[in-house]
Scaffold this motif. Structure first.
Motif, PDB file in Angstrom:
ATOM      1  N   LEU B 167      16.995 -13.786 -42.267  1.00 37.75           N
ATOM      2  CA  LEU B 167      16.873 -13.561 -40.827  1.00 37.75           C
ATOM      3  C   LEU B 167      18.198 -13.011 -40.330  1.00 37.75           C
ATOM      4  N   MET B 168      18.132 -12.016 -39.448  1.00 38.14           N
ATOM      5  CA  MET B 168      19.364 -11.474 -38.870  1.00 38.14           C
ATOM      6  C   MET B 168      19.354 -11.682 -37.363  1.00 38.14           C
ATOM      7  N   LEU B 169      20.474 -12.198 -36.850  1.00 34.01           N
ATOM      8  CA  LEU B 169      20.624 -12.382 -35.413  1.00 34.01           C
ATOM      9  C   LEU B 169      21.631 -11.363 -34.899  1.00 34.01           C
ATOM     10  N   PHE B 170      21.289 -10.672 -33.819  1.00 35.79           N
ATOM     11  CA  PHE B 170      22.216  -9.698 -33.223  1.00 35.79           C
ATOM     12  C   PHE B 170      22.496 -10.116 -31.789  1.00 35.79           C
ATOM     13  N   ASP B 171      23.763 -10.368 -31.488  1.00 32.60           N
ATOM     14  CA  ASP B 171      24.127 -10.796 -30.136  1.00 32.60           C
ATOM     15  C   ASP B 171      24.773  -9.622 -29.391  1.00 32.60           C
ATOM     16  N   GLU B 172      23.984  -8.878 -28.651  1.00 34.20           N
ATOM     17  CA  GLU B 172      24.449  -7.685 -27.921  1.00 34.20           C
ATOM     18  C   GLU B 172      25.339  -6.807 -28.797  1.00 34.20           C
ATOM     19  N   PRO B 173      24.806  -6.314 -29.926  1.00 33.62           N
ATOM     20  CA  PRO B 173      25.662  -5.636 -30.916  1.00 33.62           C
ATOM     21  C   PRO B 173      26.277  -4.337 -30.427  1.00 33.62           C
ATOM     22  N   THR B 174      25.748  -3.755 -29.356  1.00 36.60           N
ATOM     23  CA  THR B 174      26.297  -2.459 -28.918  1.00 36.60           C
ATOM     24  C   THR B 174      26.986  -2.549 -27.560  1.00 36.60           C
ATOM     25  N   SER B 175      27.096  -3.749 -27.003  1.00 32.47           N
ATOM     26  CA  SER B 175      27.612  -3.853 -25.632  1.00 32.47           C
ATOM     27  C   SER B 175      29.100  -3.574 -25.530  1.00 32.47           C
ATOM     28  N   ALA B 176      29.838  -3.736 -26.652  1.00 33.58           N
ATOM     29  CA  ALA B 176      31.283  -3.510 -26.589  1.00 33.58           C
ATOM     30  C   ALA B 176      31.658  -2.110 -27.074  1.00 33.58           C
ATOM     31  N   LEU B 177      30.640  -1.251 -27.240  1.00 35.44           N
ATOM     32  CA  LEU B 177      30.908   0.064 -27.839  1.00 35.44           C
ATOM     33  C   LEU B 177      30.940   1.168 -26.798  1.00 35.44           C
ATOM     34  N   ASP B 178      31.738   2.194 -27.078  1.00 35.87           N
ATOM     35  CA  ASP B 178      31.693   3.399 -26.263  1.00 35.87           C
ATOM     36  C   ASP B 178      30.294   4.012 -26.400  1.00 35.87           C
ATOM     37  N   PRO B 179      29.787   4.617 -25.318  1.00 38.74           N
ATOM     38  CA  PRO B 179      28.400   5.120 -25.352  1.00 38.74           C
ATOM     39  C   PRO B 179      28.097   6.007 -26.555  1.00 38.74           C
ATOM     40  N   GLU B 180      29.063   6.848 -26.973  1.00 38.86           N
ATOM     41  CA  GLU B 180      28.720   7.774 -28.053  1.00 38.86           C
ATOM     42  C   GLU B 180      28.698   7.092 -29.418  1.00 38.86           C
ATOM     43  N   LEU B 181      29.133   5.813 -29.478  1.00 38.10           N
ATOM     44  CA  LEU B 181      29.133   5.104 -30.761  1.00 38.10           C
ATOM     45  C   LEU B 181      27.925   4.176 -30.903  1.00 38.10           C
ATOM     46  N   VAL B 182      27.163   4.035 -29.809  1.00 38.78           N
ATOM     47  CA  VAL B 182      26.030   3.114 -29.834  1.00 38.78           C
ATOM     48  C   VAL B 182      24.991   3.560 -30.857  1.00 38.78           C
ATOM     49  N   GLY B 183      24.764   4.879 -30.898  1.00 32.88           N
ATOM     50  CA  GLY B 183      23.701   5.412 -31.737  1.00 32.88           C
ATOM     51  C   GLY B 183      23.845   5.056 -33.205  1.00 32.88           C
ATOM     52  N   GLU B 184      25.084   5.169 -33.737  1.00 27.35           N
ATOM     53  CA  GLU B 184      25.267   4.935 -35.174  1.00 27.35           C
ATOM     54  C   GLU B 184      24.936   3.488 -35.556  1.00 27.35           C
ATOM     55  N   VAL B 185      25.209   2.534 -34.631  1.00 25.11           N
ATOM     56  CA  VAL B 185      24.888   1.140 -34.921  1.00 25.11           C
ATOM     57  C   VAL B 185      23.381   0.909 -34.823  1.00 25.11           C
ATOM     58  N   LEU B 186      22.775   1.509 -33.787  1.00 26.93           N
ATOM     59  CA  LEU B 186      21.326   1.344 -33.635  1.00 26.93           C
ATOM     60  C   LEU B 186      20.579   1.963 -34.812  1.00 26.93           C
ATOM     61  N   ASP B 187      21.124   3.085 -35.356  1.00 28.70           N
ATOM     62  CA  ASP B 187      20.478   3.705 -36.512  1.00 28.70           C
ATOM     63  C   ASP B 187      20.442   2.746 -37.699  1.00 28.70           C
ATOM     64  N   VAL B 188      21.571   2.059 -37.931  1.00 28.56           N
ATOM     65  CA  VAL B 188      21.618   1.094 -39.034  1.00 28.56           C
ATOM     66  C   VAL B 188      20.593  -0.005 -38.800  1.00 28.56           C
ATOM     67  N   MET B 189      20.495  -0.463 -37.539  1.00 28.25           N
ATOM     68  CA  MET B 189      19.545  -1.539 -37.239  1.00 28.25           C
ATOM     69  C   MET B 189      18.103  -1.070 -37.405  1.00 28.25           C
ATOM     70  N   ARG B 190      17.846   0.190 -37.018  1.00 23.34           N
ATOM     71  CA  ARG B 190      16.504   0.762 -37.225  1.00 23.34           C
ATOM     72  C   ARG B 190      16.135   0.742 -38.693  1.00 23.34           C
ATOM     73  N   GLY B 191      17.114   1.141 -39.534  1.00 21.82           N
ATOM     74  CA  GLY B 191      16.882   1.153 -40.978  1.00 21.82           C
ATOM     75  C   GLY B 191      16.527  -0.227 -41.492  1.00 21.82           C
ATOM     76  N   LEU B 192      17.250  -1.227 -40.987  1.00 23.44           N
ATOM     77  CA  LEU B 192      16.988  -2.598 -41.406  1.00 23.44           C
ATOM     78  C   LEU B 192      15.574  -3.009 -41.028  1.00 23.44           C
ATOM     79  N   ALA B 193      15.191  -2.675 -39.800  1.00 21.41           N
ATOM     80  CA  ALA B 193      13.861  -3.049 -39.326  1.00 21.41           C
ATOM     81  C   ALA B 193      12.790  -2.402 -40.194  1.00 21.41           C
ATOM     82  N   LYS B 194      13.050  -1.144 -40.574  1.00 22.63           N
ATOM     83  CA  LYS B 194      12.067  -0.431 -41.389  1.00 22.63           C
ATOM     84  C   LYS B 194      11.930  -1.086 -42.768  1.00 22.63           C
ATOM     85  N   ASP B 195      13.055  -1.638 -43.270  1.00 23.40           N
ATOM     86  CA  ASP B 195      13.014  -2.312 -44.568  1.00 23.40           C
ATOM     87  C   ASP B 195      12.382  -3.688 -44.485  1.00 23.40           C
TER      88      ASP B 195
END
Lengths: 289, 250
Positions: B167-195
């Motif tokens: 089980l993975m818990l994410f506590d606002e994983p992108t809230s401390a990021l600059d807007p242009e860096l949010v995407g790369e983290v969300l992409d990794v999370m999308r990949g995890l969800a797909k797996d």
């Protein structure tokens, strides 16, 4: 306005503020310093050849070695005790917390000289320890080690505690979330980061220790101050021999100050993008500029 | 995978969670939405016992977290037992919380080496491939301070994955990021969800919740106000508080 029309803008040279006061005060300080040095160098009552002769005499070297030895060992004992007590005090267990508090309260609240006497005279209360006569076990060396080290532990406990509480709580949470238990997360995550806060005051403590160890001469431990006082009670060259001791204290503290710089640099790893330059690098930069 | 029944949590007199009922199935991505102070982060932290619940049952994979039930009492487990359960739950924090004195690889292999006691060679091999998976093969030897926020958060995800969590818990994983860096983290999370990773995500990223979430839970004032499929909750909220919140953020 008019000047800028005469010269092209890029030919204008910026001149920093001139600090004429610095030259004046520098000269004043240098003159005063020279007068002071000359006063001592010319003093008829100080025999510098005596100073030079006793600087490397066997008893002085042994005394300097003993000072170094007792200081290092007592400081190590103090650091070990300090870590244990700091962990005890932040453990959440009220009993160990209270014990840690009492320890700091007593050993920080009484003079170290008095504590040295307490250890040295332990035989008055307990004539034997494990079947041996106490004076045989509680040698001046051991009494000095315990007196200085346990006293130091009380100060180190506060320093270590400050270091631990300076580490962000998120570090503990992240380590816990990975399944680390308290002992492991202290050892691997919290203490290495606390070191950055702990080292500078510890270096300070150690340099204090080098000098505080001279109090051990009161319980007949043959450290540096005792060596020179023993010599000058015979030959009455008091000032020369005090200078001898002062020189050795300065040599030792200088060596350790340099060591501290490199230790701090090592533990700055990861906390700043670029490590501060070493004095050698700074010198090279100043020369090649 | 996660089952909450009547979970209450108080900090002193302040009651933050007022009875949360929630179920997350294996392989499901559950997004927790809600205004700040609604208790969603607190609830997430209760799941791996970083916060202790005051009352109620909270179980992961059929086992209570941090407690043992006897009669109508919950007895808190010893640290060793809690730690063993936490090791199976990965967590990613808002402020990354990477260990600054270790390299990226050092962060990733730390827990496998010292908690799981895997061999060093194996841990390094696994850590290197995890860093490759989050796209950071070239940053293996960098310290966190030398990485951007997005890179740090991806290392943090790799670090959590290194324990092979269920089980993975994410506590606002992108809230401390600059807007242009949010995407790369969300992409990794999308990949995890797909797996097929089971994930509970506290987030303000509505797009992520809508596209990746299997369920969306809207919390406010310490209770679950509304939950259901993302399209339903986000596009057609029923409760006025959900409507008001979504009206402000969308």
């Amino acid at each position: 306005m008019t000047e800028s029309q005469v010269t092209a803008p890029e030919q204008l040279v910026a001149v920093p503020v001139r600090h004429y006061g610095r030259y004046v005060s520098g000269v004043v300080v240098l003159v005063l310093l020279a007068l002071l040095v000359r006063a001592f160098a010319d003093a008829k009552n100080i025999h510098w050849e005596v100073f030079r002769r006793f600087l490397t005499v066997h008893n002085v070297l042994v005394g300097a070695w003993h000072t170094l030895e007792i200081s290092v060992l007592a400081q190590l004992l103090g650091i070990a005790l300090g870590i244990v007590v700091a962990v005890m005090r932040s453990s959440g267990n009220p009993v160990t917390g209270a014990v840690g508090w009492l320890y700091v309260w007593f050993f920080r609240g009484t003079p170290v000289l008095l504590q040295l006497f307490l250890w040295y005279n332990l035989g008055l209360v307990f004539p034997t320890i494990l079947g041996h006569a106490t004076p045989q076990i509680m040698t001046p060396f051991l009494a000095a080690l315990l007196g200085l080290g346990i006293n130091e532990g009380a100060y180190m406990a506060e320093i270590v505690r400050a270091g631990i509480s300076a580490v962000d709580e998120g570090q503990t949470e992240a380590a816990q979330a990975l399944g680390m238990r308290r002992g492991l997360l202290l050892r691997r995550v919290v203490l290495p980061q606390a070191m950055r806060v702990i080292i500078p005051p510890t270096g300070n403590e150690f340099i204090n220790m080098l000098k505080t160890s001279s109090l051990a001469f009161a319980i007949t431990y043959p450290e540096l101050t005792r060596s020179v006082t023993d010599i000058y009670t015979n030959n009455l060259k008091i000032f020369e021999l005090l200078f001898v001791a002062a020189t050795w204290y300065l040599v030792i503290t200088t060596v350790f100050t340099i060591g501290q710089f490199y230790l701090e640099r090592r533990y700055a790893r990861g906390s700043s993008r670029q490590l501060p330059p070493t004095p050698l690098q700074r010198l090279r930069a100043a020369v090649t500029r | 995978m996660v089952k909450a029944e009547g979970v209450h949590k108080s900090f002193g007199k302040l009651e933050v969670l007022k009875g949360i009922d929630l179920e997350v199935q294996p392989g499901e991505v559950c997004c927790l939405l809600g205004p700040s102070g609604s208790g969603k982060s607190t609830f997430l932290r209760c799941i791996n016992h970083l916060e202790k619940v005051t009352a109620g049952r909270l179980s992961v994979d059929g086992e209570l977290v941090g407690y043992r039930q006897q009669g109508d009492k919950l007895y808190e487990l010893r640290e060793r037992e809690t730690a063993a359960k936490r090791a199976e739950i990965g967590m990613v924090f808002q402020r990354f919380n990477l260990f600054p004195h270790m390299t990226a690889l050092g962060n990733v292999i730390e827990a496998p080496l010292h908690v799981r006691r895997t061999s060093k060679a194996e841990a390094i091999a696994q850590g290197t491939s995890l860093l490759a998976r989050v796209g950071l093969s070239d940053k293996v030897d960098s310290y966190p301070a030398q990485l951007s926020g997005g890179q740090q958060q991806r290392v943090a995800i790799a670090r959590a994955l290194a324990m092979k969590p269920k089980l993975m818990l994410f506590d606002e994983p992108t809230s401390a990021l600059d807007p242009e860096l949010v995407g790369e983290v969300l992409d990794v999370m999308r990949g995890l969800a797909k797996d097929g990773m089971t994930m509970v995500v506290v987030t303000h990223e509505m797009g992520f919740a809508r596209d990746v979430g299997d369920t969306v839970v809207f919390m406010d004032g310490g209770v679950v106000v509304e939950q259901g499929a993302p399209k339903q909750v986000i596009n057609d909220p029923q409760h006025p508080r959900t409507k008001a919140f979504l009206g402000k953020v969308l």
